[in-house]
Design a protein around this motif. Structure first.
Motif, mmCIF file in Angstrom:
data_model
loop_
_atom_site.group_PDB
_atom_site.id
_atom_site.type_symbol
_atom_site.label_atom_id
_atom_site.label_comp_id
_atom_site.label_asym_id
_atom_site.label_seq_id
_atom_site.Cartn_x
_atom_site.Cartn_y
_atom_site.Cartn_z
ATOM 1 N N ILE A 186 39.021 27.308 36.651
ATOM 2 C CA ILE A 186 40.368 27.865 36.620
ATOM 3 C C ILE A 186 40.309 29.203 35.897
ATOM 4 C CG2 ILE A 186 42.750 27.526 35.831
ATOM 5 C CD1 ILE A 186 42.224 24.511 35.868
ATOM 6 N N VAL A 187 40.894 30.232 36.506
ATOM 7 C CA VAL A 187 40.860 31.572 35.916
ATOM 8 C C VAL A 187 42.277 32.089 35.697
ATOM 9 C CG1 VAL A 187 38.644 32.109 36.973
ATOM 10 C CG2 VAL A 187 40.753 32.709 38.172
ATOM 11 N N LYS A 188 42.392 33.070 34.851
ATOM 12 C CA LYS A 188 43.685 33.678 34.569
ATOM 13 C C LYS A 188 44.216 34.385 35.816
ATOM 14 C CE LYS A 188 45.985 36.900 31.403
ATOM 15 N NZ LYS A 188 45.794 37.838 30.275
ATOM 16 N N ALA A 189 45.458 34.110 36.147
ATOM 17 C CA ALA A 189 46.062 34.679 37.348
ATOM 18 C C ALA A 189 46.115 36.200 37.264
ATOM 19 C CB ALA A 189 47.469 34.114 37.547
ATOM 20 N N GLY A 190 45.740 36.853 38.346
ATOM 21 C CA GLY A 190 45.835 38.305 38.425
ATOM 22 C C GLY A 190 44.686 39.068 37.801
ATOM 23 N N SER A 191 43.711 38.383 37.237
ATOM 24 C CA SER A 191 42.630 39.059 36.516
ATOM 25 C C SER A 191 41.369 39.152 37.378
ATOM 26 C CB SER A 191 42.314 38.325 35.215
ATOM 27 O OG SER A 191 41.191 38.896 34.566
ATOM 28 N N VAL A 192 41.018 40.354 37.772
ATOM 29 C CA VAL A 192 39.771 40.577 38.504
ATOM 30 C C VAL A 192 38.574 40.295 37.594
ATOM 31 C CG1 VAL A 192 38.364 42.294 39.698
ATOM 32 C CG2 VAL A 192 40.845 42.266 40.027
ATOM 33 N N ILE A 193 38.702 40.661 36.340
ATOM 34 C CA ILE A 193 37.595 40.473 35.386
ATOM 35 C C ILE A 193 37.286 39.002 35.200
ATOM 36 C CG2 ILE A 193 36.893 40.768 32.983
ATOM 37 C CD1 ILE A 193 38.495 43.365 32.932
ATOM 38 N N GLU A 194 38.333 38.179 35.005
ATOM 39 C CA GLU A 194 38.116 36.742 34.804
ATOM 40 C C GLU A 194 37.515 36.100 36.047
ATOM 41 O OE1 GLU A 194 38.518 34.865 32.021
ATOM 42 O OE2 GLU A 194 38.818 36.792 31.006
ATOM 43 N N LEU A 195 37.975 36.528 37.208
ATOM 44 C CA LEU A 195 37.425 35.979 38.449
ATOM 45 C C LEU A 195 35.964 36.372 38.608
ATOM 46 C CD1 LEU A 195 37.719 34.495 41.109
ATOM 47 C CD2 LEU A 195 38.615 36.598 42.121
ATOM 48 N N GLU A 196 35.650 37.612 38.309
ATOM 49 C CA GLU A 196 34.263 38.073 38.410
ATOM 50 C C GLU A 196 33.361 37.278 37.470
ATOM 51 O OE1 GLU A 196 31.617 42.155 37.830
ATOM 52 O OE2 GLU A 196 33.792 42.210 37.557
ATOM 53 N N LYS A 197 33.827 37.001 36.268
ATOM 54 C CA LYS A 197 33.039 36.214 35.316
ATOM 55 C C LYS A 197 32.802 34.797 35.831
ATOM 56 C CE LYS A 197 34.469 38.565 31.037
ATOM 57 N NZ LYS A 197 35.234 38.405 29.758
ATOM 58 N N ALA A 198 33.856 34.176 36.376
ATOM 59 C CA ALA A 198 33.726 32.809 36.888
ATOM 60 C C ALA A 198 32.748 32.745 38.050
ATOM 61 C CB ALA A 198 35.093 32.287 37.310
#
Length: 244
Positions: A186-198
């Motif tokens: 689960i990643v923070k909504a709207g965050s490209v950075i968080e998605l990239e990390k996941a």
């Protein structure tokens, strides 16, 4: 106004009109239950998740997945609303470091989004449902990251039923599907950075991908499969019948 008058006149009960006369309601998610409680003061409301068939997945869960190519999948009629632009931005950064990663986009693209052959992206505007199921069978990670709102997101349990690893945003019903780091991420909504990390974690860690794949399939069978839905819905109807 006409609907309200007609429903009252004919004693038709819905979740919004004449709800005080109903013995009970059921909805498809805890998120929907909270909305009913807040907006309509409905207290006798249970959650019964919609059920999906349990597909045969062959040996997907007994053999190691091919780590030489990792396939990401995006499914969405509304590219922007379902987080397609966020995913595409993250993917383009990842592709520079991990050329073995590919992305399949199912759904129409906005006029200002262009896909280039060199990016390793497969794009299809429309596919049949059977073709969609074949994509679930052959891909590794489903990315479903709406930045603001999601009504239900049936794509997520569908993909989980085939053992795909779901990566979802932390809004609305989506955290109900996934136990973070047990059956997906689960990643923070709207965050490209968080998605990239996941996605980086999943790309670099084959064991994590495999464990989350197994966890996704297990969670689907236990909570979102058709037999579970039938069992809960039948029990709920019998409870209503016995009340009278």
């Amino acid at each position: 106004r006409l609907q309200s008058w007609l429903f009252v006149f004919f004693n038709i009960i819905t979740g919004e009109i004449n709800s005080d006369k109903a013995e009970g309601f059921f909805v498809f998610s805890v998120w929907a239950q909270k909305i009913k409680n807040l907006e309509y003061r409905i207290k006798n409301c249970q959650v019964i998740y919609p059920g999906l068939p349990i597909p045969r997945v062959g040996q997907r869960h007994t053999r190691k997945r091919n780590s030489k190519q990792i396939k990401l999948l995006f499914v969405g009629v509304w590219f922007e609303r379902k987080g397609g632009r966020i995913l595409l931005n993250a993917y383009r950064k990842l592709r520079l470091k991990y050329p073995q990663v590919t992305l399949t986009i199912l759904g129409e693209l906005p006029f200002d989004v262009s896909i280039y052959r060199s990016e390793g992206v497969i794009h299809k505007n429309h596919v049949s449902y059977q073709d969609l199921l074949s994509f679930y069978r052959t891909h590794d990670i489903l990315v479903h990251v709406p930045p603001e709102i999601e009504g239900y997101g049936m794509t997520v349990p569908e993909a989980m039923s085939y053992g795909m690893v779901p990566v979802v945003s932390d809004i609305c019903v989506l955290p109900e599907f996934v136990e973070h780091e047990k059956s997906g991420l689960i990643v923070k909504a709207g965050s490209v950075i968080e998605l990239e990390k996941a996605l980086t974690r999943l790309i670099r860690n084959e064991t994590l991908r495999r464990n989350l794949s197994l966890g996704a399939r297990k969670r689907f069978v236990a909570r979102f499969s058709l037999p579970v839905f039938h069992k809960k819905l039948t029990a709920y109807f019998f409870e209503a019948i016995n009340h009278y």
